[in-house]
Scaffold this motif. Sequence first.
Motif, mmCIF file in Angstrom:
data_model
loop_
_atom_site.group_PDB
_atom_site.id
_atom_site.type_symbol
_atom_site.label_atom_id
_atom_site.label_comp_id
_atom_site.label_asym_id
_atom_site.label_seq_id
_atom_site.Cartn_x
_atom_site.Cartn_y
_atom_site.Cartn_z
ATOM 1 N N ASP A 180 0.845 -1.210 0.000
ATOM 2 C CA ASP A 180 0.000 0.000 0.000
ATOM 3 C C ASP A 180 0.876 1.254 0.000
ATOM 4 N N VAL A 181 1.873 1.245 0.882
ATOM 5 C CA VAL A 181 2.740 2.416 1.020
ATOM 6 C C VAL A 181 3.517 2.653 -0.278
ATOM 7 N N ASN A 182 3.952 1.559 -0.907
ATOM 8 C CA ASN A 182 4.758 1.690 -2.124
ATOM 9 C C ASN A 182 3.923 1.916 -3.381
ATOM 10 N N TRP A 183 2.621 1.677 -3.275
ATOM 11 C CA TRP A 183 1.765 1.743 -4.456
ATOM 12 C C TRP A 183 1.798 3.134 -5.105
ATOM 13 N N SER A 184 1.716 4.159 -4.231
ATOM 14 C CA SER A 184 1.707 5.529 -4.777
ATOM 15 C C SER A 184 3.016 5.830 -5.502
ATOM 16 N N LEU A 185 4.131 5.372 -4.908
ATOM 17 C CA LEU A 185 5.428 5.585 -5.555
ATOM 18 C C LEU A 185 5.466 4.890 -6.918
ATOM 19 N N MET A 186 4.957 3.659 -6.948
ATOM 20 C CA MET A 186 4.916 2.922 -8.220
ATOM 21 C C MET A 186 4.095 3.673 -9.259
ATOM 22 N N ARG A 187 2.941 4.178 -8.814
ATOM 23 C CA ARG A 187 2.071 4.886 -9.747
ATOM 24 C C ARG A 187 2.744 6.171 -10.254
ATOM 25 N N SER A 188 3.602 6.743 -9.401
ATOM 26 C CA SER A 188 4.329 7.942 -9.837
ATOM 27 C C SER A 188 5.211 7.634 -11.040
ATOM 28 N N PHE A 189 5.610 6.379 -11.163
ATOM 29 C CA PHE A 189 6.419 5.940 -12.308
ATOM 30 C C PHE A 189 5.551 5.312 -13.398
ATOM 31 N N ASN A 190 4.229 5.363 -13.231
ATOM 32 C CA ASN A 190 3.296 4.691 -14.143
ATOM 33 C C ASN A 190 3.462 3.182 -14.106
ATOM 34 N N ALA A 191 4.008 2.669 -13.018
ATOM 35 C CA ALA A 191 4.258 1.224 -12.931
ATOM 36 C C ALA A 191 3.088 0.536 -12.234
ATOM 37 N N ASP A 192 2.831 -0.703 -12.656
ATOM 38 C CA ASP A 192 1.772 -1.503 -12.039
ATOM 39 C C ASP A 192 2.215 -2.964 -12.158
ATOM 40 N N PRO A 193 2.504 -3.625 -11.046
ATOM 41 C CA PRO A 193 3.063 -4.979 -11.145
ATOM 42 C C PRO A 193 2.070 -6.039 -11.599
ATOM 43 N N PHE A 194 0.778 -5.745 -11.470
ATOM 44 C CA PHE A 194 -0.202 -6.725 -11.975
ATOM 45 C C PHE A 194 -1.387 -6.012 -12.617
ATOM 46 N N SER A 195 -1.073 -5.376 -13.719
ATOM 47 C CA SER A 195 -2.106 -4.650 -14.449
ATOM 48 C C SER A 195 -3.124 -5.624 -15.039
ATOM 49 N N GLY A 196 -4.404 -5.334 -14.830
ATOM 50 C CA GLY A 196 -5.460 -6.192 -15.380
ATOM 51 C C GLY A 196 -5.460 -7.587 -14.800
ATOM 52 N N GLY A 197 -4.883 -7.753 -13.640
ATOM 53 C CA GLY A 197 -4.874 -9.069 -12.992
ATOM 54 C C GLY A 197 -3.797 -10.003 -13.506
ATOM 55 N N LYS A 198 -2.966 -9.504 -14.453
ATOM 56 C CA LYS A 198 -1.879 -10.329 -15.011
ATOM 57 C C LYS A 198 -0.533 -9.838 -14.470
ATOM 58 N N ALA A 199 0.436 -10.723 -14.478
ATOM 59 C CA ALA A 199 1.781 -10.345 -14.038
ATOM 60 C C ALA A 199 2.383 -9.358 -15.039
ATOM 61 N N THR A 200 2.696 -8.142 -14.588
ATOM 62 C CA THR A 200 3.302 -7.136 -15.473
ATOM 63 C C THR A 200 4.473 -6.460 -14.762
ATOM 64 N N ALA A 201 5.280 -7.278 -14.102
ATOM 65 C CA ALA A 201 6.403 -6.728 -13.342
ATOM 66 C C ALA A 201 7.635 -6.509 -14.202
ATOM 67 N N ASP A 202 7.588 -6.940 -15.471
ATOM 68 C CA ASP A 202 8.784 -6.845 -16.317
ATOM 69 C C ASP A 202 8.746 -5.624 -17.227
ATOM 70 N N THR A 203 7.954 -4.633 -16.859
ATOM 71 C CA THR A 203 7.855 -3.441 -17.715
ATOM 72 C C THR A 203 8.999 -2.462 -17.434
ATOM 73 N N ARG A 204 9.194 -1.548 -18.382
ATOM 74 C CA ARG A 204 10.249 -0.546 -18.235
ATOM 75 C C ARG A 204 9.971 0.359 -17.033
ATOM 76 N N THR A 205 8.694 0.715 -16.854
ATOM 77 C CA THR A 205 8.352 1.633 -15.753
ATOM 78 C C THR A 205 8.571 0.961 -14.391
ATOM 79 N N MET A 206 8.297 -0.327 -14.323
ATOM 80 C CA MET A 206 8.542 -1.043 -13.066
ATOM 81 C C MET A 206 10.048 -1.079 -12.781
ATOM 82 N N GLY A 207 10.842 -1.217 -13.844
ATOM 83 C CA GLY A 207 12.293 -1.193 -13.694
ATOM 84 C C GLY A 207 12.769 0.158 -13.168
ATOM 85 N N GLN A 208 12.161 1.242 -13.690
ATOM 86 C CA GLN A 208 12.545 2.593 -13.224
ATOM 87 C C GLN A 208 12.218 2.760 -11.741
ATOM 88 N N TYR A 209 11.055 2.267 -11.370
ATOM 89 C CA TYR A 209 10.654 2.368 -9.957
ATOM 90 C C TYR A 209 11.645 1.596 -9.079
#
Lengths: 434, 287
Positions: free
Chosen positions: A210-239
């Motif tokens: 929860d605490v890290n969620w806002s930080l992730m969103r600041s990078f446009n990152a979402d580790p499970f967008s649409g209920g699928k694993a999406t941790a390998d995105t560029r934005t997640m890497g930046q975060y």
Amino acid sequence: VDRRWLGLRWLPLALLAATACAQSQSAAPQTTSTPSGHETITFANWASAEAATKDHIAQSISEFDQANPDVTVTSVPVAFSDIGHQLQLEVASGNAPDVAEISGNDGPALVQANALQPLESLLSQSFVGSLLPSEKALGEFQGHLEIAPWTVAPLGFWYNRDILSKAGLDPGTPPRTLDQLSADMARIKSAEPDVIPLGLDTTNRTFGLDVNWSLMRSFNADPFSGGKATADTRTMGQYLEFIRTLGQKGYTIPDQKIGYFRPLAAQGKVAFQFDGPYLQGVIQSVNHESDAAFYKTWAVTTLPAGPSGKHFSTPTDHQLVMFKSSKHKAAAARFIAWLAGSRQAITDYTIRYESSLPPVKNAISAFPTELNTPVFKSFESQVVPVVTRPAWGNTYTNGYSAVMAGIQKAVAGSEPISQIQAEMQSELRTQLGS
Amino acid sequence: MARVDWMVVPLVLVLALVIGYPAVRALTLGFFHYRLNQGDPVFTGVTNFQLLGGDPVFWTAIRNTLVYTGVSVAVTCLVGLLLALLTERMSERLPVIQTILLAPWAVPVIVVAFLFRYIFDQESGGANALLLALHVVAHPLPWLAYGPLAMAALVLANVWSQAPFFILVFLAALRGIPDHIVEAARVDGADEVAIARHIKVPQLMGALVPAVLVAIITNFNNFTLVWSMTEGGPAYDTTTLVVYVYRLAFTQLNVGYASAVGAVWLAVLTVFTVLFVRATASRTVAA
């Protein structure tokens, strides 16, 4: 061999087989209505399990009982860290309470377990109409109000003005972007090596995410967008690179709960802290500072914006739910409305002891005496408008551990970020079945 | 012909209910897809067990459990043996020494966990204060946030807590060695080290087997210390099987999969126990 013994030796096995095959759906909630119409409702909550609030919630419940002589509320203390799974277990075994205090992912997880009673038809129109729309929206699922807001406590970006001054920074200008935050943390670390630049929860809990969620969103990152694993995105890497910097440069203490930083903040050893409005109460309970001295030192604003250019906050509100199995729905609804909306409960408990805003429209004009502080004003005008609900629910329940484990590897380890992302993605795929 | 002792029937029934039922229920749930918040269990055969093969966290938990248990038991046993031999004769002259050595065993594990969490706190812990004062390190070590250090801290706390158990076992066994054997060795010119090595330690093997077995089982299941000190972190670096089962069942509500892990955990422990008992039994016979 004694024939009687031959017969008896199978008894435990038979008992085992019978019990192992038994389903746990037989227990029904107890009915506690008496012939005179008096009703007793159970209220599972952590407020009565914590030293700081237990006497005050008991007082609040007692006031409700006095105002409602046909209802008695029985408070059931459950630790904050246990209440989510405790309620799920009680639902599964058929003995859920009537009302419960919940927070964060626990509410949506109960909604998806189909355990909650929609409240819109049980609560009065005037009460529902008085709720702050953004707070009401946090409890709405498919058009139904499943979770009632109680205390409004989004995460804000606290900053210690004394520390900023000592580091040669403008105490009236907190960082507005993550780049500015990084620059300010470097200045603080250099000027005051004993100060922790940023208090950030990186524990492997849903609250940690929860605490890290806002930080992730600041990078446009979402580790499970649409209920699928999406941790390998560029934005997640930046975060994760940002998190790596925090650990490598000593800007935060890894793997600590937010509560670890609060007493240190009270001692003037934390420059920035991403925390709820209740931080003020904790700091003052530790250092016994006056309100004036506190407001001179501390101020709060929104989390600095990242590459997305937007500010985000995550709610850590306390909310109230009613279970479908309740036999006392009308009485339970009265209790919920009283706790969340009555002037008495708001002034005597929500504001005074939870140090939180009430979930009503125009709270500061409605409670001008109690809420006329710079902290409450900042929360209402700056932080509440940028609150975003994380992807709470089953995906969150199943995936949070994989994400937080990756964050812990990033903040304290030396493994390449790309490898951490690959491992996080693989574990998320397993946990989410995607 | 065996006689029925009816007095044991209530005990058997109670054990069947409080131990047998949960065990059987847990084993059967391993064959179901059952998430606590997603409806009734659905039979899926061996799917959960197949998933284990490709679950890196499960294999990490296996490795961590073996490291934590193996190192803890070995070090605790050695420390216990050494202290028992050193303090064997102090019970009459300086009984307070043995009392002090046995005291940690009386401290509840949860207290031990918090005590060592404070000791290993990165900012204000005693461990870093000492190392910095002695100029062993230049910066505070992230004891509980860096995997290898976190495991070392856990083992150290565990050894401190459990060494008294071995001291007690070995002291009791040492008192069972007949004095005339030791005296005869002395007369033959054996020094204390030789007496300890060739007479006392071999005599302790009988006590060692059950003590080690109890210690292995205790450490295999040591949830309180690990959860209270590190919660299995950082990442999964100190996640043992029991911690993984707890996380799966009670935070991710994945009861079916947690049951499958629990079944494997039980199987590993059973196999290990049988092998250990057989190995030590054959060694005893050979001796």
